[in-house]
Each structure stands twice: as C-alpha cells, then as structure tokens.
Write a protein that holds these residues in place. Structure first.
Motif, PDB file in Angstrom:
ATOM      1  N   SER A 225       0.803  -1.223   0.000  1.00 40.76           N
ATOM      2  CA  SER A 225       0.000   0.000   0.000  1.00 40.76           C
ATOM      3  C   SER A 225       0.834   1.270   0.000  1.00 40.76           C
ATOM      4  N   GLY A 226       2.125   1.164  -0.321  1.00 41.44           N
ATOM      5  CA  GLY A 226       2.947   2.364  -0.436  1.00 41.44           C
ATOM      6  C   GLY A 226       2.400   3.298  -1.503  1.00 41.44           C
ATOM      7  N   ASP A 231      -0.177   4.696  -6.771  1.00 42.19           N
ATOM      8  CA  ASP A 231      -0.222   5.610  -7.907  1.00 42.19           C
ATOM      9  C   ASP A 231      -0.019   4.867  -9.225  1.00 42.19           C
ATOM     10  N   SER A 232       0.901   3.912  -9.234  1.00 39.06           N
ATOM     11  CA  SER A 232       1.155   3.159 -10.454  1.00 39.06           C
ATOM     12  C   SER A 232      -0.076   2.353 -10.863  1.00 39.06           C
ATOM     13  N   LEU A 233      -0.736   1.747  -9.898  1.00 40.73           N
ATOM     14  CA  LEU A 233      -1.933   0.965 -10.222  1.00 40.73           C
ATOM     15  C   LEU A 233      -3.054   1.865 -10.725  1.00 40.73           C
ATOM     16  N   VAL A 234      -3.197   3.043 -10.138  1.00 41.86           N
ATOM     17  CA  VAL A 234      -4.229   3.976 -10.596  1.00 41.86           C
ATOM     18  C   VAL A 234      -4.002   4.329 -12.061  1.00 41.86           C
ATOM     19  N   ASP A 277      -2.165   4.849   8.553  1.00 50.25           N
ATOM     20  CA  ASP A 277      -1.609   5.487   7.364  1.00 50.25           C
ATOM     21  C   ASP A 277      -1.870   4.660   6.107  1.00 50.25           C
ATOM     22  N   ALA A 278      -1.751   3.345   6.219  1.00 49.02           N
ATOM     23  CA  ALA A 278      -1.980   2.486   5.053  1.00 49.02           C
ATOM     24  C   ALA A 278      -3.403   2.656   4.531  1.00 49.02           C
ATOM     25  N   PHE A 279      -4.368   2.625   5.415  1.00 50.18           N
ATOM     26  CA  PHE A 279      -5.758   2.754   4.978  1.00 50.18           C
ATOM     27  C   PHE A 279      -6.081   4.178   4.535  1.00 50.18           C
TER      28      PHE A 279
END
Length: 564
Positions: A225-226, A231-234, A277-279
């Motif tokens: 979830s970094g 961002d890359s997946l989006v 933070d992850a969520f």
C-alpha cells in the motif's frame, strides 16, 4: 480421461435465479436488470476468507502443505460463520504442460471448478487468483519477458474459457503479490506489472460470455500500500477505462510487531499509525477515486509459524483496530487462513477469542485495554492500573465470573484509568500458587468484552546447561511469568545473532519458550549467526517487567550456558 466436473450451469435453478435477480449472472440483455456495479459487487463480498495453503500449495495436490482436501461442508461452515466470500488462491505453473500451449492438467481445472461451484452454491462469492506463480515463474519476466508473457496469457486464456459462463459472483485476480527478480529498478517493475495486468484484462474481456463485465481485480506491486505502488496501479486502471475493475492490496501490520522482532512486542502507537496510514492512503488514492478495493489478505506474519508469536491481548488490539480502519475506509476484507485459524475437519476456531474480535470488528468497535494480564507478586501485592482504550464505547462494568464487582469498593475508575486495589488482588491470588488465579472481564457499551488475567508470578529462575547448536534449551522455572522477548549482545555491547541491527531477536525464529517443558529453546537459526567462542549475554524480558540475564558460548556445534 478424467471425469468432467459439473459446470455452473448444473447448479440449482434456485441459485441461478437468485444470481440473475441480483444482476450478477452476466451482461445485461433486453428485459434484464442491469448488472450491479463493481463497487456493489465488492461490497457484497464483505467479509471474506482465504482458502490458503490448499490449491496454492506447491506439490502434488491440495493436501501437499498439510491441509485436508476441501469439502462442501467446509464451505458451508465458512458461510455459517458470517463470511460472504472466499478467495481461492491457485498455483498453476506446476500443473502446466510445455510451450506453446501451457495446457493446465484437466483434472486440476476440474477440481478447482468443482470447489468454485460448491462455494457459489453456498452463496459465497469467489475471488480466483493466480498465486505462487508470482515467485515461481512470472518473477523472471525481466530476463524471460516473451516466455513469461506467453505463459501468463495462455494460463488466463484457459481460466477465462473454463469460467466464462459463471456468474459475476466469481471474480478474477490477475496475480498474487507480483514481484520481479533481476529488474533494473522499480520503474521497470511497474511497467512489467502494468503489462501483465493489461494482458490479463484483454484476455478475459475478449473471451466473451459473462467475462464481458466480470469484475477483474488488479494488484499493486507486491500488493503493497505504499503511495508509489498505489499511484502506479491507478495509472493502469485509468488507462483501461473499465468500470468493472477493482484493486487489491495486503496488510500484515508494522513488521517488527507483525513478527515480534526488535522489541515489537506491543501494538503500540507506531504500529497503530502504520495501519492508519496504510488505509488513509488507500482511501485517498483508490476508494476516493471510485475504485473498489479488496484487502485480499490480512493477518500477522508471525501467524505463519503459530498464533502464539504475538501476545494474545496485543493481537486482539491489532485486529480490532484493523477492522475499524477497513470498515470506515470501505474496504472488503479477506482473512488469510492457511489452516491456523479455522480447523477444517472439526469446524471449530482454534482461537475463539481471536475470531470473536475479528468478526465483531466487521460491524462495530470494541473496547480494549493497555494489557490483558496483571501480574501479582506473592508477598508484595500492590495496586495495579490498567488503561482502558474505549474506542468510542463507554465502560459498563467489571465482573469476576457471574459476579459484577462494585465500583469504589472492588475497583476504581477515573477517566480511562482502571485501578485494581491490592485488597482485590490479594483476595484473587488465593493460595499464592503460580499461574492464573482469576480472570476479570470488562464490558463496554458495544463489541466484545475484554478479559484481564490475574497472574501470580515471581522472577523466573534459570539454570546452567550444555547442549548443541541444533538443540539447546535453557532450563527455566517460569514461576508463573511469561516470556515477551530476548536481547542478545556480545560482551562489548554489540548486537549478536540474526537481525544484527537490533539487540532484540525474533520470537520463535531464534528463541521459543516452552512453559510446559520448563525450557527456553535457542534455535539453530540463532547460533548460525553467533561468533564462535564469543560469549553472548542474553537478556530475557518477561511480561511482568522482570528481566533475567544468561550467557551462552558456542564452540563449534557445542553450546554451554551459565546464569548471569
């Protein structure tokens, strides 16, 4: 020829009609209700459960990693325990023939389909994912690009064809925990994952049938979830411009806490913030942009060995907090279970208290506390305080068995501070024998109660010993106390043993307490990274707060241990 397993079309007419009525059975045609949106499909899967270490097992069949063969009764039990979906990890490369067809063994596909059909018939949605293939062969894509892409494409062509007529309660996940060996860096890895996800999307959509609008689930790199991963997946999702896509990530907690290393014995503020933070990143980057999200796996990494790696109360707080974060973020959760949680033959939960906390967190918060164990030293009983974590609830009462204790007489409460007076603890300690003498239960306005063990304990006593690096046990009279962690240092103060950046060693991997046997075992993994002939001073930290020192010296494969 193997016997052909029944396809979805052989399931009961009632189940098929129900799927159609929900708009889940396939693309809309004239007169049909439009299929549900991807976010509604994903939301209806909450909560989910992983059928782990089964069809993903590396070996001959689904029992290769120690789990029994899957039965429909197991899936019925999963549903009866409140789950609405299962994740079905499958590892297929080992069952495929040579290029160029990479034909999956028919018996394997038939068996996977049988279990998919059983789950659907039990009203469980299914997320089918390509699993350990990620580190067995797709990870070689940097050096064997065309070959890996061809095999990946052929694999999903066969899966898409086999399941093209199944309803939209079956979802596909492209690849589990994608990773790439020998890459030139993360930029290349993002590009390769994008290529796999795009190929997966093209193969499934072009196969027609109900695959035309089946919800397809795409992972981040390493399912992490970094922010850069998200961002890359989006970018991939945006470019595909397909309303029937969902994203997935995994969460196993703040690493030192998740495996109990570097002194990470507690679900402290740092561990809590890691989850928060992850969520928060997932909420902003994915959910907030209209992309449905599945937490495809969650748990604690120490559970891969056994659930006792993390202290009971601390693990309960972790799952309570994680459930709250997922629920308020709008993420569907799928508990990773490789056989350590639900007993697949007895159909019982190995840790009912843990499952009660997990299942409660699907709908509400629960109150917890700073600890679930209070240690009483015989002959030196004093007042003890416990800090309540109300988590939006209100404290209701404190009880001993069926007896409600009286506030002001048996205990005091000031804000969130619960004080257990010496008089109460003296009364509960009974004869003064070591071990748990009583259990208090704090109840709140909602959620599950919080148990507090009253433990009679004194400073543990260790004895000298001799053994080998393969089997060295420190004789230990625990005297009711419990081991939290172990430090290891050389005489000059430098760190000894694995994970040399910290003096605190990893629980169970390097050391393991055995109260029943009266020993603390030092594992071969610890001695493998200890300098021969150099004394190592061990400091054992116990949950009461007591510490005891012990010195070990390795000489070849021989080990001697002395107190102090």
């Amino acid at each position: 020829m193997p016997v052909r397993r029944p396809r979805w079309t052989t399931l009961t007419a009632v189940a098929a009609a129900a799927a159609l009525s929900l708009g889940l059975a396939g693309p809309a045609t004239a007169g049909d209700r439009a299929p549900r949106s991807a976010d509604r499909v994903v939301a209806a899967m909450q909560p989910g459960w992983n059928l782990g270490n089964t069809f993903d097992a590396v070996g001959a069949d689904e029992t290769a990693w120690g789990n029994p063969g899957v039965t429909r009764e197991l899936l019925d039990e999963v549903h009866d325990n409140g789950f609405r979906s299962i994740r079905l990890p499958v590892t297929l490369g080992q069952h495929e023939g040579p290029a160029p067809d990479y034909t999956i063994a028919p018996a394997v596909l038939d068996r996977v389909e049988e279990v998919v059909d059983w789950a659907l018939a039990e009203d469980l949605a299914v997320l089918l994912d390509l699993h350990h293939d990620s580190w067995m062969w797709t990870n070689a894509m940097p050096s064997r690009h065309d070959e890996v892409l061809a095999q990946f494409t052929a694999t999903w062509e066969q899966l898409a064809e086999r399941f093209r007529d199944h309803p939209r309660t079956l979802l596909f996940e492209s690849i589990n925990e994608p990773q790439f060996a020998g890459s030139t860096g993360e930029a290349q890895e993002y590009a390769l994952l994008d290529e796999l996800n795009v190929a997966f999307h093209e193969v499934v959509r072009s196969s027609g049938g109900r695959n035309a609008d089946r919800v397809l689930v795409l992972p981040t790199l390493h399912t992490d979830s970094g922010q850069a991963r998200l961002d890359s997946l989006v970018s991939t999702v945006t470019a595909l411009d397909d309303p029937n896509l969902a994203a997935t990530f995994h969460y196993y907690g703040y690493w030192p806490f998740s495996v109990n290393v570097a002194g990470g014995t507690r679900f402290d503020a740092t561990a809590q913030q890691d989850a928060t933070d992850a969520f928060a990143r997932v909420r902003t980057t994915l959910v907030g942009q209209g992309i449905p999200v599945i937490l495809g796996e969650y748990g604690l990494l120490g559970f891969d060995r056994h659930t006792g790696t993390i202290e009971q109360g601390e693990k309960l707080k972790f799952f309570e907090h994680l459930g709250h974060q997922a629920r308020t973020t709008g993420v569907t959760t799928m508990l990773w279970d490789n056989g350590q949680h639900l007993d697949r033959t007895a159909f019982t939960w190995r840790d009912p208290e843990l499952f009660a906390q997990i299942s409660s967190s699907w709908k509400k918060r629960s109150g917890t506390a700073s600890t679930d164990q209070v240690f009483v030293r015989p002959g030196a009983v004093t007042d003890q305080t416990v800090t309540l974590n109300l988590n939006g609830t209100t404290f209701r009462d404190l009880s001993l068995g069926r007896q409600k204790l009286k506030k002001g007489r048996d205990y005091q409460l000031s804000g969130s501070t619960l004080t257990l007076p010496a008089a109460l603890l003296q009364r509960l300690s009974g004869t003064g024998g070591y071990g748990t003498s009583a259990e208090l239960v704090a109840r709140f306005s909602q959620g599950v109660p919080w148990s507090i063990e009253i433990v009679d304990a004194d400073t543990p006593v260790l004895s000298g010993a001799a053994g080998t690096t393969d089997a060295f046990a420190v004789p230990t009279d625990f005297r009711g106390d419990r081991l939290a962690t172990m430090e290891a240092r050389y005489l000059d103060g430098s760190n000894a043993g694995p994970h040399g950046w910290t003096s605190f060693k990893e629980f169970d991997v390097t050391f393991a307490p055995d109260a029943a046997a009266g020993t603390i075992l030092l594992r071969p993994a610890f001695f493998a990274e200890v300098t021969d002939g150099s004394p190592v001073v061990l400091t054992f930290h116990f949950w009461s707060g007591d510490t005891v020192r012990y010195t070990v010296v390795r000489s070849g494969s021989s080990v001697t241990g002395t107190v102090g």
